[in-house]
Write a protein that holds these residues in place. Sequence first.
Motif, short mmCIF file in Angstrom:
data_model
loop_
_atom_site.label_atom_id
_atom_site.label_comp_id
_atom_site.label_asym_id
_atom_site.label_seq_id
_atom_site.Cartn_x
_atom_site.Cartn_y
_atom_site.Cartn_z
N ILE A 10 -5.96 46.01 -4.05
CA ILE A 10 -5.89 47.43 -4.73
C ILE A 10 -7.19 48.35 -3.82
O ILE A 10 -8.18 47.61 -3.65
CB ILE A 10 -6.48 47.37 -6.34
N GLU A 25 7.49 59.84 -19.70
CA GLU A 25 7.12 58.85 -18.74
C GLU A 25 8.01 58.73 -17.59
O GLU A 25 9.25 59.14 -17.99
CB GLU A 25 7.76 57.56 -19.64
N ILE A 26 7.32 58.49 -16.57
CA ILE A 26 8.29 58.66 -15.22
C ILE A 26 9.55 57.67 -15.24
O ILE A 26 9.40 56.70 -15.58
CB ILE A 26 7.41 58.36 -13.97
N PHE A 208 -1.68 62.37 -7.74
CA PHE A 208 -2.76 61.36 -7.74
C PHE A 208 -3.79 61.56 -8.48
O PHE A 208 -4.24 60.53 -8.95
CB PHE A 208 -3.31 61.35 -6.14
N THR B 41 2.41 47.84 -6.77
CA THR B 41 2.61 49.21 -7.28
C THR B 41 2.51 50.08 -6.10
O THR B 41 2.51 49.81 -5.15
CB THR B 41 1.78 49.22 -8.27
N THR B 42 2.87 51.35 -6.39
CA THR B 42 2.62 52.59 -5.58
C THR B 42 1.31 53.14 -5.80
O THR B 42 0.97 53.21 -7.09
CB THR B 42 3.86 53.43 -5.90
N ALA B 43 0.89 53.98 -4.83
CA ALA B 43 0.01 54.79 -4.98
C ALA B 43 0.09 56.13 -5.77
O ALA B 43 -0.71 56.61 -6.69
CB ALA B 43 -0.72 55.47 -3.57
N THR B 44 1.66 56.41 -5.82
CA THR B 44 1.81 57.51 -6.71
C THR B 44 2.13 57.23 -8.43
O THR B 44 2.35 55.80 -8.23
CB THR B 44 3.40 58.20 -6.15
N PRO B 45 2.09 57.84 -9.15
CA PRO B 45 2.35 57.54 -10.46
C PRO B 45 3.49 56.75 -10.78
O PRO B 45 4.60 57.36 -9.98
CB PRO B 45 2.06 58.79 -11.47
N SER B 46 3.62 55.88 -11.61
CA SER B 46 4.90 55.21 -11.97
C SER B 46 5.17 55.14 -13.42
O SER B 46 4.30 55.73 -14.15
CB SER B 46 4.93 53.90 -11.27
N SER B 47 6.31 54.33 -13.87
CA SER B 47 6.72 54.62 -15.08
C SER B 47 5.64 53.73 -15.90
O SER B 47 5.37 54.00 -17.20
CB SER B 47 7.93 53.87 -15.56
N HIS B 50 -0.50 55.30 -14.25
CA HIS B 50 -0.86 56.63 -13.35
C HIS B 50 -1.34 56.42 -12.08
O HIS B 50 -1.13 57.11 -11.29
CB HIS B 50 -1.84 57.45 -14.27
N ASN B 51 -2.14 55.52 -11.95
CA ASN B 51 -2.60 55.17 -10.68
C ASN B 51 -2.80 53.49 -10.28
O ASN B 51 -2.67 52.84 -11.32
CB ASN B 51 -3.93 55.75 -10.68
N PRO B 52 -2.99 53.15 -9.47
CA PRO B 52 -3.17 51.70 -9.09
C PRO B 52 -4.11 51.01 -9.70
O PRO B 52 -3.95 49.81 -10.32
CB PRO B 52 -3.66 51.56 -7.47
N GLU B 54 -4.87 51.45 -12.84
CA GLU B 54 -4.27 51.29 -14.30
C GLU B 54 -3.23 50.25 -14.40
O GLU B 54 -3.13 49.44 -15.26
CB GLU B 54 -3.95 52.88 -14.71
#
Lengths: 545, 137
Positions: A10, A25-26, A208, B41-47, B50-52, B54
Motif C-alpha cells: 500500500i 455502495e459501488i 479519491f 485493491t484499486t486506488a479508486t473507491p470500490s464496493s 473508499h480507499n486503499p 480502508e
Amino acid sequence: MNDDTDSQAIPAPEGAADIIATDYEIGQDNITTSIGPFGLDIHNPVFAISGLSIVAFTFLTLAFQDSVGPIFNDLRSWLTGSLDWFFLASANIFVLVCLALIVTPLGSVRLGGKEATPDYSYFGWFAMLFAAGMGIGLMFFGVLEPVYHMAISEPLGVPAPFDESGNLIPENVDAAVAMGMAATIFHWGLHPWAIYAVVALALALFSFNKGLPLTMRSIFYPIFGEKVWGWVGHVIDILAVFATLFGLATSLGFGAQQANAGLDFVFGIPNSVNMQVFLIIGITAVALVSVLRGLDGGVKVLSEINMAIAALLLLFVVFAGPTGAIIGGFFTNLGEYAREVVPLSMPFGRDDDGFRQGWTSFYWAWWISWSPFVGMFIARVSRGRSVREFVVCVLLIPSAVSVFWMTAFGGTAIEQVLTNPESAVRTYVIDSYVPELSLFGMLSELPMASVTSVIGIVLVIVFFVTSSDSGSLVIDTITAGGKVDAPVPQRVFWCTFEGLVAIALLLGGGLGALQAMAVSTGFPFTVVLLLACWAIVKGLASEPR
Amino acid sequence: MYNRIMVPVDLAHANRLEKALITAADLSKHYKIPVVYVGVTTATPSSLAHNPKEYAEKLAEFGRDQATRHGHQAETKAYTSHDPSIDLDDTLLKAVHETRSDLVVMASHIPNVTDWIWPSNGGTLATHSDASVLVVR
C-alpha cells in the motif's frame, strides 16, 4: 497476528480526507452475470441504454442521413453561432478558477488524502495526459491553423497579408503573423487545458478524497445528494458515454481519412473507403492488444512512445526549419499570446464572427464534449498529486508545449507560405482547402520528406490507438458504475464497438453529422462544468489541508 | 517443508473461498507456519472500501477473523493495482516474492473457454513463480 502493510505494498497511509457518507455502495446497481464464457459486471441501466441507443443512433443516422445530417449541422451552427458568448465566457471562468486554485490555500489539498503519494512518475503521467488530451489535434492543426488564421480568418479584425489576387501586402505581414500564432495558441493553450483540468480535478476529488465512484455523476453529489444514484445520475453518465463513444468513433473515421491522405501523398496508395476501413480495423486491432495489456502495459507505454516520436518530429522540424526563428519565436509568440489572450477571449463586442463562432466557439464546444473522456482518464492517473501541482502540470506545462509545437510547425509553414508563392502549404490551406494534407505539405519542403511523412502517419495512427484504448477504459468504467476492475471482455466489447460504429459511419456516410452531434453535447456539458467548478471549491474547502 | 502459505483473497466474494481457506488453515497448523492473506485493491473507491487504507484495514480484520476461527497464525498484506483486471497475475507474483511464500493455496473458478485467451491466475502463478501452487476446486 501481524498486520504487515509496508511501503512496498500500500502506498503509504492515505492520511486524513473528508469522505462523504453515503449509503450507496459501488456496484450495488450492477448486474454480475456471464454471457457464454464471458463474465460481465455492468451498471444496470447505464450499460444497456448506452449500448442500445448507440446502435439505434448509428442505424438511424445511416438510414436517414440526408435528413439527419442537416439537422445536426444546423444544431451545431446554432449552438456555436448563437451561444458563442456562453462558451467563451464559460471557458474564461474555467481558466480563472484554475488560476485561483494555484494561488489560494485550496491548492495544497492532496488528491487521494493528505499523505497519498503519486501513482506515476512525472514523465509517464505527463505523457498520458498529453496523449489523451490533444496529441492527435496537434498533428492535424499544427500547420493548418497558424497559416489559416494568419491568411484567412482575420481574428480581431487584423487584416490578412494577401490581397484578393493573392499578392503579398508587406505592411500587413508582421501583424498578421503575430495574430495567426496568438490565435492558434489561444485555442491550444490555457483554455482547453483548464476545461480538462476542471473535469479531471472534480472527478479525482470526489473519487479519491470523497470516496464516491469514479463516474461523472459523482461530481453532482453536492447538488443532488442521494438522488444522484438514480435517474439524474444515469442520464449524466449515459451522456458522458455518448459524447465519448461518438467523439472517438468520428475521430477514428476522420483519422483514418487523414492517415489515408498521408499514405496517398507519400506512397500513392489510393484514397478509398476500403483502405480507410482497413486502417480502422488495423487501429482497432492494435488498440485491442493495448487494451489487453492494461493501463500500465498498454496506454502508458503507448503514450510514452507517442511522446518520444512526437519529440523527434518536433526536434527535426526545429533543426530542419528556420531554427533561430523558431527558438526566438517561442518567446515572441508567448508574448503575443499573453498580449492577445484577453481580447481574444472576450465574449462580447467583437466583429470577427467567422473566427469567434467558426473556430473559438466550435473549439470550446469540442474540448468540452471531449472533457468527460479526457478528464476521467487524467483523473484516474493523477492520484497523489496536490491540487496546485495538478493544476500547474495540467494547465501550464501542456500549454507551453503547445506554444512550442505551434511555433515550430506553424512558424515553419508560415515562412514557407510567405517566401514561396508556390508552396505546398499555400496550396492546401489557402488556395484550396485540403486540411488533412497541410502537415505533409509542410514536411514535403523540408529535407528527408519521405521519412518524416511516414513518421507523421505513424504518429497519427499511434495517437489514435492511444485514444481508442483510453476511451475504452473510460467508457467501461462509466458503464460499470465506477468500477475499474470489471471483467476485461467489457473493454474489448467497447473497443470493438468503437471501430464498428466508425466503419458503419464511414461506409454509410454521416461521420460529419455525428461529429456535429458530439460537439452539440458540448452545451449541456458546459453547464455540467460550471456546476463542477462550484462543486470543486465546495469539496476542496471541506478537505483537511 | 514450507515456510509460509500465501492465500490470495477476493474480499468481495469471500464466501466462495471457504474450502480454500479451510485447506490453508489446516496446512498452516500441520506445518506450523503462518498464512499470509493477500488482497489486491484499486486506488479508486470500490464496493469494499473508499480507499486503499480502508481496504487494508478490512483485510487485516479478515485475517484476524480467520486466525480466531481456525486457530492458526495469520498475516495480511494488501496491494494496490492501477488496473487489477489486467495486472492481477503480476501483482500476485510480486506478492509471492515479497511475502517469501513457498506455497500458494487458492480457490479456482470453473474452467471455461476464456481460459484459452486469459490463462487462469493459478496457472500463471504456477508457471512463473517458484512456489508450489494448490488450486482448490
